[in-house]
Design an enzyme around this catalytic site. Structure first.
Site, mmCIF file in Angstrom:
data_model
loop_
_atom_site.group_PDB
_atom_site.id
_atom_site.type_symbol
_atom_site.label_atom_id
_atom_site.label_comp_id
_atom_site.label_asym_id
_atom_site.label_seq_id
_atom_site.Cartn_x
_atom_site.Cartn_y
_atom_site.Cartn_z
ATOM 1 N N HIS A 10 30.732 38.836 47.848
ATOM 2 C CA HIS A 10 31.049 38.359 46.506
ATOM 3 C C HIS A 10 32.435 37.720 46.476
ATOM 4 C CE1 HIS A 10 28.486 42.127 45.624
ATOM 5 N NE2 HIS A 10 27.693 41.089 45.762
ATOM 6 N N ASP B 35 30.567 37.842 38.865
ATOM 7 C CA ASP B 35 29.428 37.774 39.777
ATOM 8 C C ASP B 35 28.296 38.633 39.237
ATOM 9 O OD1 ASP B 35 29.815 40.472 40.645
ATOM 10 O OD2 ASP B 35 31.247 39.832 42.168
#
Length: 483
Positions: A18, A116
């Protein structure tokens, strides 16, 4: 009237998969679009690799890294799954995030908040302040379509997904085989599934979704997201394929031992073997992989970790450290290192992946199919052996095979890929006719990645569009406030 520099805030959840693409997005917003970025990172479950990455960032007056204080995780059992641990950490960091956003507000009003796929609890903070909120899917559009459709699958399905008689059907997308589902959804009674479902249910609240892919790579799923009635009814926010966003090659790493070793090898002759920042193999699999590499008689560069017979994601929260990996001779076949000394190099724990993939001597990549690794391999024109381990990697693998940029080995009944199968796929990629076909298709996708990313390309223009939307939202906000 004084012109204020636009600001955006980006929140990353734990995990290098991420962090890396979000950082690349931040860099582009700063360098190409004139933004200042507040980049929030978790210190809870932070790894050595995360610390090293953040330290290595070049100084940039527009990129401000903000470390959120550690969350209390003393009540989270050590055996808790990754989705539960990430979900709890992200929720418990929300008060600190809200305070930090308020404190930094004096530097200039924010234009947007970007999170995210595990950051949707931050939408509540955005709601309070009227701040536009965007989701950044750091994986493929195919995975995004699955995530958006999962709440519908949840409503339509009784019992476990694993008990269904056939594949999971996502409208307009390739079928997903049950064995390729991510771990979080394989037990619908688990805490991990509840956390996963909690996040995906909130994606429709986003004002837009950025995704790290491009049309030529992910055309079928992107078309489904735009055109299928099922996604219109969710309703699906506007989707912007702005990829590929990958790490740039760092020339400062040229003196690293493995790169110096590559300098001495013939062009396109080396198979790079790595299972990402979090992947682990069992003891039996490490030995079979070693025997297969040796029997293939191909050059290799292998990033090894100590085997783990309990989980394939043992290093997810601890990547980058090598204190527990010991001497590879302890867990590789006896004599393997000596017998392959002239053709191979074993590197414990970590190696500079982008630099290796970009090297002229690298001709193949045996990979876990993490999306960052996939994009890096395609951008640097390296065909793959798809060896997925966990998370969405098992969904990425068949997609890469269908695109004809990868081959996937076949495991035995116990899940272990035997040495003969390893030898077969290694030879196929490195010296076979099919390997040449893989290289040709990889070259086509590499060229399309360059086209979409350069000035005037589709991905470049889409990010420009989003950035301009954020700037206009800021202008409207300032006008309303009379500034």
């Amino acid at each position: 009237m004084e012109t204020l520099k636009p600001h955006v805030a980006i929140l990353a959840s734990p995990g290098m998969g991420h962090l890396i693409p979000l950082l690349e997005l931040a860099k582009r917003l700063v360098s190409l679009h004139g933004f200042s970025v507040l980049f929030f990172v978790q210190t809870t479950y932070s790894s050595v690799a995360q610390s090293q990455l953040l330290i290595s960032l070049p100084d940039s007056p527009g990129l401000n890294i903000v470390e959120l204080p550690p969350a209390d995780v003393s009540d989270i059992p050590s055996h808790a799954d990754a989705d539960t641990r990430i979900g709890l950490v992200m929720r418990r960091s929300m008060p600190a995030l809200e305070t930090s956003l308020s404190d930094y507000g004096s530097a200039g009003p924010l234009s947007a908040l970007i999170v995210d796929i595990f950051g949707t609890d931050a939408f509540d903070i955005a709601h309070k302040s009227g701040l536009p909120k965007y989701l950044f899917c750091t994986s493929s559009a195919a995975f995004l379509a699955y995530l958006l459709y999962l709440p519908m699958l949840h409503q339509q399905t009784e019992g476990e997904f694993c008990d269904l008689g056939g594949p999971i059907m996502i409208p307009g997308c390739a079928p997903i085989q049950i064995k390729d589902l991510n771990d979080a959804v394989k037990d619908r009674k688990s805490e991990g599934y509840r956390w996963f479902l909690h996040h995906v249910r909130r994606y429709k609240e986003a004002d837009g979704i950025l995704v790290n892919t491009w049309d030529e790579l992910d055309w079928k799923s992107l078309r489904a997201l735009r055109e299928e009635d099922a996604f219109k009814q969710i309703p699906t926010p506007s989707v912007y394929p702005i990829g590929p966003l990958i790490k740039e090659v760092q020339t400062s790493l040229r003196g690293v031992e493995c790169l110096l070793w590559l300098d001495k090898q013939p062009p396109k002759s080396v198979l790079f073997v790595s299972f990402g920042s979090g992947g682990s193999l069992s003891s039996a699999q490490v030995k079979e992989l070693a025997w297969g590499l040796e029997q293939s008689q191909q050059r290799y560069l292998w990033v090894v970790r100590r085997p783990n017979d309990f989980t394939q994601s043992a290093s997810f929260f601890s990547s980058g450290g090598n204190e527990d990996d010991g001497n590879p001779a302890e867990y590789l076949p006896v004599g393997f290192l000596d017998r392959t000394l002239d053709v191979g190099l074993v590197v414990p724990c970590w190696a500079p992946q982008v630099e290796i993939l970009a090297h002229s001597s690298t001709g193949g990549f045996l990979t876990h199919c993490g999306w960052n690794s996939t994009l890096e391999s395609l951008v640097h024109c390296v065909p793959m052996i798809a060896w997925p381990l966990y998370a969405e990697q098992r969904m990425n693998a068949p997609m890469l095979v269908d695109l004809r940029v990868a081959v996937r080995p076949i495991g035995a009944g116990d899940g272990v890929v035997g040495r003969k199968e390893v030898e077969r796929v290694v030879r196929l990629v490195m010296e076979g006719v099919e390997g040449n076909e893989l290289k040709a298709k990889t070259t086509q996708l590499r060229d399309s990645a360059i086209r979409t990313s350069t000035v005037g390309g589709i991905g470049y223009n889409l990010l420009c569009q989003v950035a301009n939307d954020w700037k206009m939202a800021l202008d409207r906000s300032l006008h309303v406030k009379g500034k």
